[in-house]
Design an enzyme around this catalytic site. Structure first.
Site, PDB file in Angstrom:
ATOM      1  N   HIS A  92       0.826  -1.208   0.000  1.00 30.30           N
ATOM      2  CA  HIS A  92       0.000   0.000   0.000  1.00 30.30           C
ATOM      3  C   HIS A  92       0.855   1.251   0.000  1.00 30.30           C
ATOM      4  O   HIS A  92       0.486   2.283  -0.553  1.00 30.30           O
ATOM      5  CB  HIS A  92      -0.946  -0.029   1.196  1.00 30.30           C
ATOM      6  CG  HIS A  92      -1.999  -1.083   1.031  1.00 30.30           C
ATOM      7  ND1 HIS A  92      -2.582  -1.728   2.088  1.00 30.30           N
ATOM      8  CD2 HIS A  92      -2.543  -1.607  -0.084  1.00 30.30           C
ATOM      9  CE1 HIS A  92      -3.460  -2.605   1.630  1.00 30.30           C
ATOM     10  NE2 HIS A  92      -3.454  -2.549   0.318  1.00 30.30           N
ATOM     11  N   ARG A 129     -16.528  19.604   0.519  1.00 29.92           N
ATOM     12  CA  ARG A 129     -17.385  18.761   1.366  1.00 29.92           C
ATOM     13  C   ARG A 129     -17.095  19.116   2.821  1.00 29.92           C
ATOM     14  O   ARG A 129     -16.143  18.611   3.415  1.00 29.92           O
ATOM     15  CB  ARG A 129     -17.084  17.286   1.117  1.00 29.92           C
ATOM     16  CG  ARG A 129     -17.473  16.768  -0.265  1.00 29.92           C
ATOM     17  CD  ARG A 129     -17.053  15.328  -0.407  1.00 29.92           C
ATOM     18  NE  ARG A 129     -17.727  14.615  -1.466  1.00 29.92           N
ATOM     19  CZ  ARG A 129     -17.174  14.305  -2.637  1.00 29.92           C
ATOM     20  NH1 ARG A 129     -15.942  14.693  -2.897  1.00 29.92           N
ATOM     21  NH2 ARG A 129     -17.847  13.625  -3.535  1.00 29.92           N
ATOM     22  N   ARG A 176     -20.371  23.229   0.141  1.00 30.15           N
ATOM     23  CA  ARG A 176     -21.587  22.468   0.399  1.00 30.15           C
ATOM     24  C   ARG A 176     -21.839  22.418   1.900  1.00 30.15           C
ATOM     25  O   ARG A 176     -20.942  22.050   2.671  1.00 30.15           O
ATOM     26  CB  ARG A 176     -21.447  21.042  -0.138  1.00 30.15           C
ATOM     27  CG  ARG A 176     -22.697  20.233   0.132  1.00 30.15           C
ATOM     28  CD  ARG A 176     -22.644  18.901  -0.536  1.00 30.15           C
ATOM     29  NE  ARG A 176     -21.758  17.987   0.155  1.00 30.15           N
ATOM     30  CZ  ARG A 176     -21.467  16.770  -0.294  1.00 30.15           C
ATOM     31  NH1 ARG A 176     -21.980  16.357  -1.444  1.00 30.15           N
ATOM     32  NH2 ARG A 176     -20.681  15.981   0.375  1.00 30.15           N
ATOM     33  N   GLU A 227     -29.439  15.148  -6.243  1.00 29.69           N
ATOM     34  CA  GLU A 227     -28.951  13.793  -5.952  1.00 29.69           C
ATOM     35  C   GLU A 227     -30.103  12.817  -5.803  1.00 29.69           C
ATOM     36  O   GLU A 227     -29.906  11.606  -5.787  1.00 29.69           O
ATOM     37  CB  GLU A 227     -28.160  13.799  -4.638  1.00 29.69           C
ATOM     38  CG  GLU A 227     -26.986  14.737  -4.664  1.00 29.69           C
ATOM     39  CD  GLU A 227     -26.262  14.801  -3.336  1.00 29.69           C
ATOM     40  OE1 GLU A 227     -25.209  14.187  -3.211  1.00 29.69           O
ATOM     41  OE2 GLU A 227     -26.757  15.497  -2.420  1.00 29.69           O
ATOM     42  N   ASN A 287     -22.998  10.512  -7.797  1.00 32.12           N
ATOM     43  CA  ASN A 287     -22.772   9.312  -6.974  1.00 32.12           C
ATOM     44  C   ASN A 287     -24.080   8.916  -6.297  1.00 32.12           C
ATOM     45  O   ASN A 287     -24.502   7.759  -6.333  1.00 32.12           O
ATOM     46  CB  ASN A 287     -21.712   9.564  -5.894  1.00 32.12           C
ATOM     47  CG  ASN A 287     -20.435  10.143  -6.468  1.00 32.12           C
ATOM     48  OD1 ASN A 287     -20.137   9.935  -7.636  1.00 32.12           O
ATOM     49  ND2 ASN A 287     -19.680  10.878  -5.672  1.00 32.12           N
ATOM     50  N   ASP A 288     -24.715   9.887  -5.683  1.00 31.55           N
ATOM     51  CA  ASP A 288     -25.978   9.585  -5.011  1.00 31.55           C
ATOM     52  C   ASP A 288     -27.125   9.439  -6.002  1.00 31.55           C
ATOM     53  O   ASP A 288     -27.977   8.575  -5.834  1.00 31.55           O
ATOM     54  CB  ASP A 288     -26.306  10.674  -3.979  1.00 31.55           C
ATOM     55  CG  ASP A 288     -25.601  10.396  -2.663  1.00 31.55           C
ATOM     56  OD1 ASP A 288     -25.664   9.246  -2.201  1.00 31.55           O
ATOM     57  OD2 ASP A 288     -24.976  11.319  -2.115  1.00 31.55           O
ATOM     58  N   ARG A 298     -24.352   2.626  -2.852  1.00 31.93           N
ATOM     59  CA  ARG A 298     -23.086   3.021  -3.471  1.00 31.93           C
ATOM     60  C   ARG A 298     -21.875   2.374  -2.804  1.00 31.93           C
ATOM     61  O   ARG A 298     -20.771   2.414  -3.341  1.00 31.93           O
ATOM     62  CB  ARG A 298     -22.944   4.555  -3.497  1.00 31.93           C
ATOM     63  CG  ARG A 298     -22.890   5.167  -2.129  1.00 31.93           C
ATOM     64  CD  ARG A 298     -23.027   6.681  -2.197  1.00 31.93           C
ATOM     65  NE  ARG A 298     -21.747   7.358  -2.314  1.00 31.93           N
ATOM     66  CZ  ARG A 298     -21.608   8.681  -2.277  1.00 31.93           C
ATOM     67  NH1 ARG A 298     -22.671   9.464  -2.192  1.00 31.93           N
ATOM     68  NH2 ARG A 298     -20.436   9.230  -2.364  1.00 31.93           N
ATOM     69  N   CYS A 350     -20.755  17.331  -9.854  1.00 27.31           N
ATOM     70  CA  CYS A 350     -19.579  17.157  -8.993  1.00 27.31           C
ATOM     71  C   CYS A 350     -19.431  15.717  -8.538  1.00 27.31           C
ATOM     72  O   CYS A 350     -18.613  15.412  -7.671  1.00 27.31           O
ATOM     73  CB  CYS A 350     -19.631  18.107  -7.802  1.00 27.31           C
ATOM     74  SG  CYS A 350     -21.089  17.889  -6.786  1.00 27.31           S
TER      75      CYS A 350
HETATM   76  C1  PEP Z   1     -22.453  12.838  -5.076  1.00 24.53           C
HETATM   77  O1  PEP Z   1     -23.330  12.242  -4.448  1.00 24.53           O
HETATM   78  O2  PEP Z   1     -22.224  12.646  -6.297  1.00 24.53           O
HETATM   79  C2  PEP Z   1     -21.602  13.840  -4.396  1.00 24.53           C
HETATM   80  C3  PEP Z   1     -20.782  14.602  -5.071  1.00 24.53           C
HETATM   81  O3  PEP Z   1     -21.698  13.899  -3.057  1.00 24.53           O
HETATM   82  P1  PEP Z   1     -20.999  12.860  -2.060  1.00 24.53           P
HETATM   83  O4  PEP Z   1     -20.160  11.935  -2.878  1.00 24.53           O
HETATM   84  O5  PEP Z   1     -20.226  13.652  -1.087  1.00 24.53           O
HETATM   85  O6  PEP Z   1     -22.178  12.185  -1.437  1.00 24.53           O
HETATM   86 MG    MG Z   2     -23.875  12.961  -2.498  1.00 23.87          MG
END
Ligand code: PEP
Ligand code: MG
Length: 843
Positions: free
Chosen positions: A466, A573, A609, A705, A728-729, A739, A776
């Protein structure tokens, strides 16, 4: 995963006072009889308890013994329970050891620390313990042992297969290493019965990470996975899914590593001077690049841990606390690393956290404490013994995990005893040096001050360690496995390190140095040319510009982001301000951080955020209620609206920062918005705080999201200044894929046409009211994803800094019409595979 802490009741029929067994075996049988009568164990378990005495000493100390059965016989335990035999005149347990309380344990699960804490708490109160040896009232014993309980130590290796089984041939290209093994263990731990993994004659407990790693499984090894208990069948199905589900990812990771290894720049060839060759220490190249400078040899890592005995209660508590804090710290480190460097690098710390659940190590530490050693010494000794076993594994990948165990052990140790924190990478010379160490832990590597360390050479370790992975990610030239000769070098010796060939050249002449400098200069020019392009806007050939931001959380990360070509910060974040420490930062501290971010950005935009707590980002010190389904619970905006004590200081800090900033340099964005009502309420709080502080207006945006927000984007757009899509969300909610789910990682594809359609709806909704849309989430940093997003009408992309050059290049090589056509084709695709197949086609 937490250890099992099911409370054990201690009804009077499990206590026998005034016993006078003839000897140790009689005592064990008498105590076992109580457990049998109460239905806790099968009668055969008594024999197992006797057998255990011949392989392990269950005398805890201070007149207390804890007999329990063999690991293999845990199926004879019907339900958890403890029975107490009081022997006022004592029974000889071993030479010089007399037991007066015989605490027989029946437990299927592993929760050593809980029971040991409970007993050790008792032991440190000598007067109370002595009273228990002779008390005539069982209630005294019940009161003394009345909290949570646990199970016996289970370090022994296991035998044949259990009731149900399946076979599997290891097809992970690097064998079973810590990251996949941690996923196996996590699945196995949900089983109510035992889980066993056997390779040839060797079989181990599938719920113990270190034991699994010690099997040293290599590609091609045939293993048998077996289980027992009422849920054995279902457990094996889940395990098979976990094990085989990881194959694709392991293969993809190995292929990516091989691609990266091929892509590295060529090493340096020293000039040939007749009659002379530079002395060289040869190792293995771990991270390419050339470094010239004085070596600094780090003092050998084995620190002396003083044995400072502490009262048992205090020692047990300190260990317990240290383990918990370290778990939190690793979780935060993994989350941050995932966002900064990528999920594979983050997996390093997630796997390290799993090592902390190793009950063998914890049990051994507790036994050493009971023997009278201090908590720090005991923990260190327990870690060292396990690490030594791992290091002896012939498979180098697995032997490398010894470094992880030591690393994580060190973290716990410094939590137990902060005095042991000193030394190591914090004592570097001020001038840049090539750091030479026997070995370097991954967390020390991640924390290296890149201004002071220009190269890294370790005596031990391997290219897949690592530490090596992190060095490559950091772009730090590194060699590993240089052998003991390295650490014999005198501090200050000038050397040339070639991280490509894995060589450390010594005693370079002026000509050698000049040649090496020349080579570095060539590389620098090449890199500068690239950097120059990074600095150019992401403008398509036909003049359409996409704004490029970086996802960074700390002011000290901003310069790196800017050097990669970031034009601002598209996502800060802020929950990391809370996650990386043990308490909540004050309004003033937050204000200072936002100011520092703005200053570092020097007028470029900063999108902050508001706290996105909940879901995968739990902040233990806030002590929020446990939720069954945290991703669908009180997270993001929902949490902020319920916790003004979190929301308001943050907004005050932000508006105060806005007062000193360039107009519109600061933007605020709210996470996990689902309804218009949430926006209206948050806006009202912002307006009130702005008025109270007489601060300027700040653009207010929301994260899209939740599919509901995307679908209603035309409604929400009227009430906000911008949208930033958190893909992502959005992906996890649109596709109903957790996720973080290891088995479903490949299915959580943000390029799924349904996710792309939600993005398109968001853009259309925003355009109706003249609002801009950014992205993002992770897909913004993928050059192909970025091309699609630009084609869908996304105006701003924010990503991990190191992804910026690739994304910019891709957009600069495209034209908007082509991107739009590409996006339209993707929207019409039937699956994410079809979308991905468009990659490489016309843009
Ligand atoms: C997302 O959900 O894409 C995002 C940018 O927020 P996080 O990954 O911090 O939940
Ligand atoms: Mg998110």
């Amino acid at each position: 995963m937490a250890t099992d802490t099911h409370p054990l009741s201690l009804p009077p029929d499990l206590i026998r006072l005034g016993a006078a067994p003839a000897g140790k075996e009689a005592a064990i049988r008498e105590a076992a009889q109580l457990l049998i009568a109460a239905g806790c164990i099968d009668p055969a378990y008594a024999d197992s308890m006797i057998r255990r005495e011949s392989v392990a000493n269950t005398f805890l100390g201070h007149g207390v013994a804890i007999p329990h059965g063999m690991v293999d016989d845990r199926n004879l335990v019907r339900r958890n329970g403890i029975a107490i035999l009081q022997v006022p005149d004592g029974v000889v347990w071993n030479d010089g050891q007399t037991a007066r309380l015989v605490v027989a344990i029946a437990a299927q699960s592993d929760a050593h620390i809980a029971i040991l804490r409970r007993l050790t708490r008792l032991m440190q109160d000598e007067a109370r313990l002595n009273a228990l040896f002779t008390t005539g009232d069982p209630a005294d014993l019940v009161a003394a042992l009345s909290d949570e309980s646990a199970a016996p130590a289970t370090p022994a290796s296991e035998a044949g297969d259990l009731a149900e089984s399946f076979e599997w041939v290891v097809d992970y290209p690097t064998g079973l290493h810590a990251r996949p093994a941690a996923a196996w263990v996590e699945t196995a731990r949900a089983a109510s019965g035992r889980v066993r993994v056997r390779h040839g004659d060797e079989a181990v407990d599938g719920k113990t990470l270190v034991a699994l790693l010690q099997l040293g499984l290599r590609p091609g090894d045939r293993i048998t996975v077996s289980a027992d208990g009422s849920d054995a069948h279902a457990v094996l199905n889940r395990l098979r899914a976990t094990i085989t589900g990881l194959s694709a990812r392991e293969k993809a990771d190995a292929a990516a590593a091989a691609r990266k290894a091929k892509a590295v720049v060529q090493g340096w060839t020293p000039p040939t001077t007749a009659g002379r060759e530079m002395p060289v220490v040869a190792g293995v190249g771990a991270s390419p690049g050339l470094a010239i400078g004085p070596v600094h040899v780090m003092p050998k890592a084995d620190l002396t841990v003083p044995d400072r005995p502490a009262p048992l209660l205090e020692g047990g508590n300190r260990l317990h606390e240290a383990l918990n804090l370290t778990r939190q710290q690793l979780k935060a480190l993994a989350d941050d690393t995932a966002r900064r460097l990528g999920p594979a690098e983050a997996g390093i710390f997630a796997a390290q956290a799993e090592l902390l659940n190793d009950t063998d190590v914890i049990t051994l530490a507790c036994q050493l404490m009971v023997e009278g050693h201090g908590p720090g010494w005991s923990w260190n000794e327990a870690v060292e013994r396990s690490a030594a076993k791992l290091a002896a594994n012939p498979n180098p990948v697995l032997a490398g995990r010894a470094a992880d165990l030591r690393d994580v052990g060190r973290r716990v140790l410094t939590r137990i005893d902060p005095d042991l924190r000193g030394g190591s990478i914090r004592d570097l010379p001020d001038t840049p040096c090539i750091l030479v160490a026997d070995d370097l832990s991954p967390s020390d590597t991640a924390a290296l001050d890149m201004g002071r360390v220009i190269g890294l050479a370790t005596a031990q370790g391997g290219p897949t360690s690592h530490t090596a992975i992190l060095a490559r990610t950091l772009g730090l030239p590194a060699m590993v496995a240089g052998g003991g000769a390295l650490t014999e070098l005198a501090n200050g010796t000038t050397a040339i390190l070639d991280g490509q060939s894995g060589r450390l050249y010594l005693e370079p002449t002026d000509a050698d140095l000049a040649a090496a400098h020349g080579w570095i200069e060539e590389q620098r020019v090449k890199k500068a040319q690239q950097e120059e392009r990074r600095g150019l806007p992401a403008r398509t050939r036909d003049g359409h510009t996409v704004e490029i931001g970086a996802n960074v959380n700390r002011p000290d990360q901003v310069p790196v982001a800017l050097s990669q070509g970031a034009e601002g910060v598209g996502l800060m974040r802020t929950e990391f301000l809370f996650l990386e420490r043990g308490d909540a930062p004050s309004e003033e501290e937050q204000y200072q951080t936002y100011r520092a971010m703005l200053e570092a950005l020097d007028g470029r935009p900063l999108i902050v955020r508001a706290l996105d707590i909940g879901g995968d980002k739990q902040v233990p010190h806030l002590q929020l209620p446990h939720e069954e389904n945290p991703f669908l619970g009180v997270r993001g905006a929902r949490l902020l609206l319920r916790h003004p004590e979190l929301l308001e200081p943050q907004l005050r800090a932000l508006y105060r920062a806005a007062k000193g900033a360039k107009p519109d340099a600061l933007l605020i964005m709210f996470p996990m918005i689902t309804t218009l009502r949430e926006i209206e309420t948050l806006r009202a709080v912002c307006d009130r705080i702005r008025a109270e502080l007489d601060a300027p207006a700040v653009p207010l945006g929301i994260m899209v999201e939740v599919p509901a927000a995307a679908i209603q984007a035309d409604v929400l757009a009227r009430h906000v200044d911008f949208f930033s899509i958190g893909t992502n969300d959005l992906t996890q909610y649109a596709l109903a894929v957790d996720r973080q789910h290891p088995e479903l990682a490949a299915e959580a594809d943000s390029l799924h046409p349904s996710v792309l359609r939600l993005i398109r709806m968001t853009v259309e909704g925003a355009e109706k009211h003249g609002r801009w849309v950014g992205v993002c989430g992770g897909i913004a940093g993928d050059p192909f994803g970025a091309a699609l997003l630009a084609g869908l009408g996304v105006r701003e992309l924010s990503m991990t800094p190191r992804d910026i050059p690739g994304v910019k290049d891709r957009l600069r090589d495209s034209d908007l019409a082509g991107l739009r056509a590409l996006a339209q084709r993707a929207l019409d695709c039937e699956s994410s595979d079809e979308v991905r197949a468009l990659e490489g086609e016309a843009s």
